[in-house]
Design a protein around this motif. Sequence first.
Motif, PDB file in Angstrom:
ATOM      1  N   ILE A  71      -0.733   3.643   6.015  1.00 59.83           N
ATOM      2  CA  ILE A  71      -0.400   2.628   7.249  1.00 59.83           C
ATOM      3  C   ILE A  71      -0.606   3.543   8.444  1.00 59.83           C
ATOM      4  CG2 ILE A  71       1.358   1.449   8.236  1.00 59.83           C
ATOM      5  CD1 ILE A  71       0.109   0.002   5.767  1.00 59.83           C
ATOM      6  N   ASP A  72      -0.917   2.837   9.562  1.00 63.22           N
ATOM      7  CA  ASP A  72      -0.834   3.606  10.942  1.00 63.22           C
ATOM      8  C   ASP A  72       0.402   3.097  11.575  1.00 63.22           C
ATOM      9  OD1 ASP A  72      -0.897   4.221  13.627  1.00 63.22           O
ATOM     10  OD2 ASP A  72      -2.357   2.897  14.199  1.00 63.22           O
TER      11      ASP A  72
ATOM     12  N   GLN B 244      10.328  -1.274  16.150  1.00 60.14           N
ATOM     13  CA  GLN B 244       8.870  -0.762  15.918  1.00 60.14           C
ATOM     14  C   GLN B 244       8.638  -0.114  14.732  1.00 60.14           C
ATOM     15  OE1 GLN B 244       6.850   2.428  16.179  1.00 60.14           O
ATOM     16  NE2 GLN B 244       4.871   1.416  15.851  1.00 60.14           N
ATOM     17  N   ILE B 245       7.798  -0.332  13.714  1.00 61.27           N
ATOM     18  CA  ILE B 245       8.035  -0.044  12.232  1.00 61.27           C
ATOM     19  C   ILE B 245       7.919   1.625  12.331  1.00 61.27           C
ATOM     20  CG2 ILE B 245       6.954  -1.887  11.001  1.00 61.27           C
ATOM     21  CD1 ILE B 245       4.381  -0.426  11.146  1.00 61.27           C
TER      22      ILE B 245
ATOM     23  N   PRO C  92       0.839  -1.328   0.037  1.00 59.50           N
ATOM     24  CA  PRO C  92       0.078   0.297  -0.080  1.00 59.50           C
ATOM     25  C   PRO C  92       0.689   1.340  -0.057  1.00 59.50           C
ATOM     26  CG  PRO C  92      -0.150  -1.057   2.021  1.00 59.50           C
ATOM     27  CD  PRO C  92       0.751  -1.928   1.258  1.00 59.50           C
TER      28      PRO C  92
ATOM     29  N   GLU D 291       9.699   3.375  13.871  1.00 61.21           N
ATOM     30  CA  GLU D 291      10.941   4.220  14.102  1.00 61.21           C
ATOM     31  C   GLU D 291      11.911   4.096  13.030  1.00 61.21           C
ATOM     32  OE1 GLU D 291      12.397   1.640  17.472  1.00 61.21           O
ATOM     33  OE2 GLU D 291      10.585   2.078  18.788  1.00 61.21           O
TER      34      GLU D 291
ATOM     35  N   ASN E  82       1.932   4.018  14.130  1.00 64.09           N
ATOM     36  CA  ASN E  82       2.177   3.700  15.617  1.00 64.09           C
ATOM     37  C   ASN E  82       1.712   2.478  15.895  1.00 64.09           C
ATOM     38  OD1 ASN E  82       3.324   6.224  16.233  1.00 64.09           O
ATOM     39  ND2 ASN E  82       1.161   7.267  16.210  1.00 64.09           N
ATOM     40  N   PHE E  83       1.105   1.593  15.167  1.00 59.09           N
ATOM     41  CA  PHE E  83       0.517   0.269  15.348  1.00 59.09           C
ATOM     42  C   PHE E  83       1.490  -0.394  16.064  1.00 59.09           C
ATOM     43  CE2 PHE E  83      -1.105  -3.935  14.726  1.00 59.09           C
ATOM     44  CZ  PHE E  83      -2.579  -3.558  14.739  1.00 59.09           C
ATOM     45  N   PRO E  84       1.162  -1.300  17.120  1.00 61.71           N
ATOM     46  CA  PRO E  84       2.065  -1.901  17.871  1.00 61.71           C
ATOM     47  C   PRO E  84       2.562  -3.222  17.293  1.00 61.71           C
ATOM     48  CG  PRO E  84      -0.049  -2.383  18.920  1.00 61.71           C
ATOM     49  CD  PRO E  84      -0.023  -1.210  17.759  1.00 61.71           C
ATOM     50  N   ILE E  85       3.506  -3.053  16.192  1.00 66.13           N
ATOM     51  CA  ILE E  85       3.981  -4.253  15.641  1.00 66.13           C
ATOM     52  C   ILE E  85       5.494  -3.815  15.376  1.00 66.13           C
ATOM     53  CG2 ILE E  85       3.426  -3.395  13.298  1.00 66.13           C
ATOM     54  CD1 ILE E  85       2.710  -6.338  12.598  1.00 66.13           C
TER      55      ILE E  85
END
Lengths: 246, 288
Positions: A84-85, A134-135, A79, A137, A87-90
């Motif tokens: 994309i979020d 974390q993505i 995408p 960062e 801040n998503f915890p991934i």
Amino acid sequence: MIDSITVNNISVSYDDNEVVKDVSFSFGPGSLIGVLGPNGAGKSSLLQAMLGLIPRDHGNVRLGSHSIDEMRKQIAYVPQRSNIDWNFPIIVKDTVLLGTYPKTGLFRRPKKEDKEWSMECLRQVGMEEFAKRQIGELSGGQQQRVFLARALAQKADYFFLDEPFVGIDVSSEEVIIDILRQLKNSGKIVFVVHHDLSKVRSYFDELVLINKELIDAGPVNKVFQRDNMAKAYQRELMLEGLGVSM
Amino acid sequence: MDFIHDLMTYGFLQKAFATSIMVGIICGVIGCFIVLRGMALMGDAISHAVLPGVAISYMLGINFFYGAVATGILTAFGIGAISQNSRIKNDAAIGLVFSAFFALGIILITRAGSATDLTQILFGNVLSVRSSDMWLTLIIGAFVVLVVIMFFKELLVSSFDETMAAAYGLKTRMIHYTIMFLLTLVTVASLQTVGVILVVSMLITPASTAYLLTNRLSVMVVLAAFFGALSSVIGLYFSFLYNLPSGPVIALATTSLFCLAFLFAPKQGIVSKKIRIMSKRKEATAKS
């Protein structure tokens, strides 16, 4: 062998406003295709309509003798970064692991091989040292490489990338285009929505040029011509002014 | 210590204890998905909208569970229908539908029951939980947790990147309505513990607290469940001690935990961030 992709008469409208008009084209295995056109030309809409992510007024897509719905697991989609979020915890390696989900199926968990494979994909894009970040960062280019790794992890035959080169650094751009070429050389079909005209010739072999309607589709040498470009970009294009040589 | 003694002695307190812990857990779990999908307002809406269902069940003499689930689901579809088929934006559609349902609920309850019933439904009274309510909560809780565990992968990918999920063939709209359904179940289960008005605090606050502490969804879900349960226990304790309605006390307990995380979370906490910046500055001045 990967089947060729054929788009037949796709149209898309939002509230009576037609943004994609009757677009048709076809490409065989081993194609790296740039989807090109000015802002608001319906490039992303075309991509999403091809995948059935937004409703089509009419038209269809065939992968050989199959419909898109029969081949969903063979489709990898990257995408636009703005969707994309961040801040998503991934973390990075789990993002890539998502690519193995389609073939893992319901009620199953990714296995050790899947995790090793996604690390391998991360290595291919040169991001293995960021596996535990974390993505959010990462820099824009690094984020885009992670999403490409996720697409690779899918082991798909058809790749769709929406503006992968927007706002990223030069070395990430090189890594990405390199991998896209490798995919093409191994027979995959890769669509890339793109709007920077300067690198069209060096990046793509094939083009789909649209401005709501299809202007032309086929090999770069045939499509990337002054009168085609003038038609697509109409008066807003002042090629000389932009310093673009054709 | 008295509390523990009473907890051992009184059956009603044991039921309240078990029920509120379960409610804390499932609100925390579902809350994570509500928070991450940006559906906090939707959580508030569904919790208010179960009110007419409760009233109608009461009139018909059936368990409030059935009516509440029916109106909860109806609300989710109503909001979806308005925001997809008109130019009304999602948040306006939510406000429009749930205020109507809530108003209808208050009128029906006033006609059907007494003012005490209304207060209990609105603000919760966990000490009045009966055995049947406790079992209902435990069954709903087990079901919700089971669904989340079974479909964790799908919930993760569709919450993070809905386009990718749809591209590879997940039915994202069905996942949306499944979450709405689970949310309704959780709300119904929480009615007696926290009441409809404050369910949203149990949904949003423990999940948000957990969100400040981790970068992994699985950890976030477990932490949120833990904070939810902990808040329930703290809330129950003070509610019992000072004879206060359980809902508001639990809500404030969740908020206290959130404030701690907001200030002191290792990475996200504002005090921790300040300290990091100051120590960096010190290093810089020491070097120069």
